[in-house]
Design a protein around this motif. Structure first.
Motif, PDB file in Angstrom:
ATOM      1  N   CYS A  65      56.315  91.513  19.365  1.00  0.00           N
ATOM      2  CA  CYS A  65      55.834  92.182  18.164  1.00  0.00           C
ATOM      3  C   CYS A  65      55.702  93.682  18.444  1.00  0.00           C
ATOM      4  N   PRO A  66      56.343  94.541  17.663  1.00  0.00           N
ATOM      5  CA  PRO A  66      56.257  95.980  17.938  1.00  0.00           C
ATOM      6  C   PRO A  66      54.888  96.575  17.640  1.00  0.00           C
ATOM      7  N   GLU A  67      54.009  95.819  16.939  1.00  0.00           N
ATOM      8  CA  GLU A  67      52.691  96.339  16.590  1.00  0.00           C
ATOM      9  C   GLU A  67      51.660  95.983  17.654  1.00  0.00           C
ATOM     10  N   CYS A  68      51.498  94.692  17.922  1.00  0.00           N
ATOM     11  CA  CYS A  68      50.506  94.272  18.923  1.00  0.00           C
ATOM     12  C   CYS A  68      51.099  94.082  20.314  1.00  0.00           C
ATOM     13  N   HIS A  69      52.445  94.250  20.434  1.00  0.00           N
ATOM     14  CA  HIS A  69      53.169  94.189  21.708  1.00  0.00           C
ATOM     15  C   HIS A  69      53.151  92.809  22.352  1.00  0.00           C
ATOM     16  N   ALA A  70      52.780  91.780  21.611  1.00  0.00           N
ATOM     17  CA  ALA A  70      52.779  90.432  22.179  1.00  0.00           C
ATOM     18  C   ALA A  70      54.204  89.995  22.485  1.00  0.00           C
ATOM     19  N   TYR A  79      60.789  86.119  31.686  1.00  0.00           N
ATOM     20  CA  TYR A  79      59.784  87.190  31.748  1.00  0.00           C
ATOM     21  C   TYR A  79      58.600  86.806  32.627  1.00  0.00           C
ATOM     22  N   TRP A  80      58.099  85.572  32.502  1.00  0.00           N
ATOM     23  CA  TRP A  80      56.908  85.182  33.259  1.00  0.00           C
ATOM     24  C   TRP A  80      57.162  85.255  34.760  1.00  0.00           C
ATOM     25  N   LYS A  81      58.304  84.744  35.197  1.00  0.00           N
ATOM     26  CA  LYS A  81      58.619  84.760  36.626  1.00  0.00           C
ATOM     27  C   LYS A  81      58.862  86.187  37.124  1.00  0.00           C
ATOM     28  N   TRP A  82      59.465  87.008  36.269  1.00  0.00           N
ATOM     29  CA  TRP A  82      59.705  88.388  36.681  1.00  0.00           C
ATOM     30  C   TRP A  82      58.385  89.148  36.832  1.00  0.00           C
ATOM     31  N   LEU A  83      57.439  88.897  35.932  1.00  0.00           N
ATOM     32  CA  LEU A  83      56.168  89.604  35.976  1.00  0.00           C
ATOM     33  C   LEU A  83      55.288  89.111  37.113  1.00  0.00           C
ATOM     34  N   ARG A  91      48.342  85.734  28.163  1.00  0.00           N
ATOM     35  CA  ARG A  91      49.234  86.190  27.096  1.00  0.00           C
ATOM     36  C   ARG A  91      49.967  87.439  27.571  1.00  0.00           C
ATOM     37  N   MET A  92      51.281  87.384  27.558  1.00  0.00           N
ATOM     38  CA  MET A  92      52.075  88.506  28.026  1.00  0.00           C
ATOM     39  C   MET A  92      52.308  89.506  26.905  1.00  0.00           C
ATOM     40  N   SER A  93      52.579  90.735  27.288  1.00  0.00           N
ATOM     41  CA  SER A  93      52.898  91.792  26.331  1.00  0.00           C
ATOM     42  C   SER A  93      53.985  92.679  26.911  1.00  0.00           C
ATOM     43  N   LEU A  94      54.701  93.328  26.036  1.00  0.00           N
ATOM     44  CA  LEU A  94      55.795  94.198  26.429  1.00  0.00           C
ATOM     45  C   LEU A  94      55.615  95.536  25.735  1.00  0.00           C
ATOM     46  N   LEU A 100      55.983  95.223  31.518  1.00  0.00           N
ATOM     47  CA  LEU A 100      55.425  93.908  31.221  1.00  0.00           C
ATOM     48  C   LEU A 100      54.008  93.835  31.771  1.00  0.00           C
ATOM     49  N   SER A 101      53.132  93.176  31.019  1.00  0.00           N
ATOM     50  CA  SER A 101      51.763  92.957  31.484  1.00  0.00           C
ATOM     51  C   SER A 101      51.295  91.588  31.026  1.00  0.00           C
ATOM     52  N   CYS A 102      50.212  91.094  31.620  1.00  0.00           N
ATOM     53  CA  CYS A 102      49.687  89.777  31.273  1.00  0.00           C
ATOM     54  C   CYS A 102      48.159  89.846  31.301  1.00  0.00           C
ATOM     55  N   SER A 103      47.552  89.096  30.404  1.00  0.00           N
ATOM     56  CA  SER A 103      46.089  89.096  30.315  1.00  0.00           C
ATOM     57  C   SER A 103      45.428  88.424  31.507  1.00  0.00           C
ATOM     58  N   CYS A 104      46.208  87.753  32.368  1.00  0.00           N
ATOM     59  CA  CYS A 104      45.619  87.107  33.540  1.00  0.00           C
ATOM     60  C   CYS A 104      45.238  88.118  34.613  1.00  0.00           C
ATOM     61  N   GLY A 105      45.702  89.371  34.461  1.00  0.00           N
ATOM     62  CA  GLY A 105      45.286  90.408  35.385  1.00  0.00           C
ATOM     63  C   GLY A 105      46.258  90.756  36.477  1.00  0.00           C
TER      64      GLY A 105
END
Length: 622
Positions: free
Chosen positions: A109-114, A156-160, A176-179, A193-198
């Motif tokens: 999503c270009p707004e919330c980056h999810a 994406y998950w494995k790359w991050l 939850r990942m974001s781009l 790439l980022s993830c809410s897991c830290g």
């Protein structure tokens, strides 16, 4: 391109029957469904992305009036099918279309980056938007593919997480990942790439490196999303990261044939589907009996003797002693098909005013051709009318079709079919031949042999590296004669694009190189009426051909990239070219049947150090 909007069909009793509700998404031309957006390719429609599905079930889905049958017995036998089908139109007035599926499935999503699977955004029915901020979702820019044709969403998950696994469901962290894009630069370093897991943020930099995914122990899972209900297959090829819109994601494997006598007579189409039975006949009397059965006692458009001649022509293109189901034999038969075309182009087929069913008209020019001998040319042929059938056999990913082996070709369907999608091209052309004695004498020059051998070794190395079976590596076709003819075709297309009224992308080459072949056909490559305007045939007349050849050779003498271009020892994909670049002899991809490989301008005009290696160097003498 895609299924039509919901409509009402009539049942067998004439009553309306509700149809399936299939949304329409965009449109492509029929020719594009073969050359650009064929089975397995990705199509971008506004802010959505789809993959064209296979031809399983398309025989019943495509109506015969919108997707007619194309008959070309010579090409059909080479490819092991019975017929071809023209893809259905996908305009607003068409009733049907080509089936597609959404791909890639990961969106952001270009707004919330999810960044997530499209189903997890909980979009409203019939809309592709984020449920939280109502912004239109953007398909993933990146996909993962391998040389065997498999394709999947980028991991994406494995790359991050870089191998760091959490305790969440199915081994994932549950975050939850974001781009995001920092906007500082236009490079992949700004795509983060980022993830809410830290876990620490990771950019996409380095993801396009050849061994980037392999280093993270990410393997190809053998996914084939263009084939419905296709199981994942074991795959040992390393996956690569590609841009969704890159030309490396999909490249067609096309096979084509010219309709030549006796097959170019349109009356032959009446016998389509009956050639297997007719081949079993050994005498004209047996053929006569079959013709009466085929036409239910009505007069046959062709006599038994004419059918016998066609069967003899069919056998001449069918090498004996090979396994007809092997790929090697099919390539042999395809080369035999080209050999017969060369013979017919040399012999010609004069226009007959009393017969309007002929699709192939080839005649010599009317002027005096003695002036061509000084150029090293034999009398040309003017192909005033021709028909070519181009069939989509398969497709490749990452690698070029010309440098791939049969093992790298991805199939168009899950189950074998007796037909393939194809298109017809009607147009005109000029057939040029070189003096074979002069070519043989020129090819013995040590400098010529050394340059071509250098190209052949590089091309053979590319073929060896990309072959799936080391025991079945195809041989490089690079010879002095082939490279000379191929480069000549390119410079003539560039020259004629200035005078014939056709752009270079609307002209195409067909190189005939062999022990007893030394010719090239330059013809129109368009599939509409623009392919037969007469402007190209006019360039084959002697009074225009001689100055055109001289002008083309003089243009090839200098390149805006010289001296780097003429002095280079390797250029092009895999280093299979020498003195060739986009500023001199390279053409649009639609014009070259060898993907702009095996080209050397120096074999035409020579080099500053050794002008004698140029076949046409005498034309440049002051």
């Amino acid at each position: 391109m895609t299924p039509p909007p919901s409509r009402r069909r009539r049942g067998t009793d004439g009553s309306p029957v509700p149809a399936r509700t299939l949304p329409r998404r965009g449109a492509v031309r029929r020719a594009q469904a073969i050359t650009t957006y064929g089975v397995g390719s990705l199509v971008a429609v506004e802010q959505e992305s789809f993959i064209v599905t296979g031809i399983d079930g398309a025989e019943a889905q495509w109506s015969r009036d919108e997707a007619p049958v194309i008959h070309e017995p010579r090409l059909a036998r080479v490819l092991g099918v019975r017929r071809f089908r023209l893809p259905p139109a996908s305009g607003d007035g068409s009733r049907d279309g080509i089936r597609v599926r959404r791909f890639p499935l990961w969106h952001h999503c270009p707004e919330c980056h999810a960044l997530d699977h499209v189903r997890r955004f909980n979009s409203p029915p019939g809309r592709n938007e984020c449920a939280e901020c109502s912004e239109t979702l953007v398909p993933s820019r990146f996909v993962m593919a391998c040389e065997d044709g498999h394709i999947a969403d980028f991991p994406y998950w494995k790359w991050l997480h870089r191998g760091r696994r959490g305790d969440g469901e199915a081994g994932f962290c549950g975050g939850r990942m974001s781009l995001r894009s920092s906007g500082r630069t236009s490079s992949l370093r700004s795509v983060v790439l980022s993830c809410s897991c830290g876990v620490p943020d990771v950019s996409m930099e380095g993801s396009f490196r050849r061994g980037a995914l392999k280093d993270l122990k990410i393997r190809c899972e053998g996914k084939r999303p263009w084939l419905r209900d296709a199981p994942d297959v074991p795959c040992s090829q390393p996956p690569r990261t590609l841009q969704r819109g890159s030309s490396s994601v999909w490249q067609p494997v096309l096979r084509s044939a010219l309709s030549i006598p006796p097959w170019s007579d349109t009356r032959v189409q009446a016998l389509a589907g009956h050639w297997d039975e007719l081949r079993a006949c050994s005498t004209p009397a047996e053929i006569e009996i079959h013709l009466k059965y085929i036409f239910d006692g009505a007069p046959s458009p062709m006599s038994a003797r004419q059918v016998m001649d066609m069967l003899a022509a069919m056998e001449a293109e069918d090498p004996i002693g090979e396994d007809h189901g092997s790929d090697v034999d099919r390539e042999r038969r395809y080369r035999a098909l080209r050999d017969v075309e060369y013979e017919r182009l040399c012999a010609g087929n004069p226009e007959d005013s009393g017969r309007h069913t002929e699709q192939f008209v080839c005649e010599p020019p009317t002027g005096d051709t003695t002036s061509l001998s000084g150029l090293g040319l034999v009398a040309p042929m003017l192909v005033k009318k021709l028909q070519e059938v181009r069939a989509l056999k398969a497709f490749t990913r990452i690698i070029d079709p010309e440098t791939s082996s049969e093992g790298h070709e991805a199939e168009l369907s899950l189950a074998p079919t007796d037909w393939l999608p194809a298109m017809e091209v009607h147009g005109e052309g000029v057939f040029l031949r070189l003096d074979e004695d002069r070519i043989d004498a020129w090819a013995e020059h040590p400098g010529v042999a050394a340059r071509v051998e250098h190209m052949r070794r590089r091309h053979q190395r590319v073929l060896t590296e990309r072959a799936s079976d080391p025991g079945r590596v195809p041989l490089s076709p690079a010879t002095p004669r082939m490279v000379l003819l191929h480069t000549l075709a390119h410079v003539m297309i560039n020259e004629w694009s200035l005078d014939s009224g056709y752009p270079a992308a609307s002209l195409r080459e067909r190189v005939y190189s062999g022990d007893e072949m030394a010719g090239v056909l330059v013809y129109t490559a368009t599939s509409d009426s623009a392919g037969s305007l007469g402007g190209l045939v006019a360039q084959g007349e002697v009074d225009r051909l001689v100055p055109a050849v001289r002008s083309a050779i003089h243009r090839a003498e200098w390149c805006s990239a010289d001296p780097l271009c003429v002095e280079t020892e390797a250029s092009g994909v895999g280093g299979t070219n020498m003195a060739a670049c986009h500023a001199c002899v390279m053409l649009p991809e639609t014009s070259c049947e060898h993907n702009n490989g095996l080209l050397d301008r120096a074999l035409l005009v020579g080099t500053p150090e050794d002008p004698s290696i140029g076949f046409f160097s005498r034309l440049l003498a002051p």
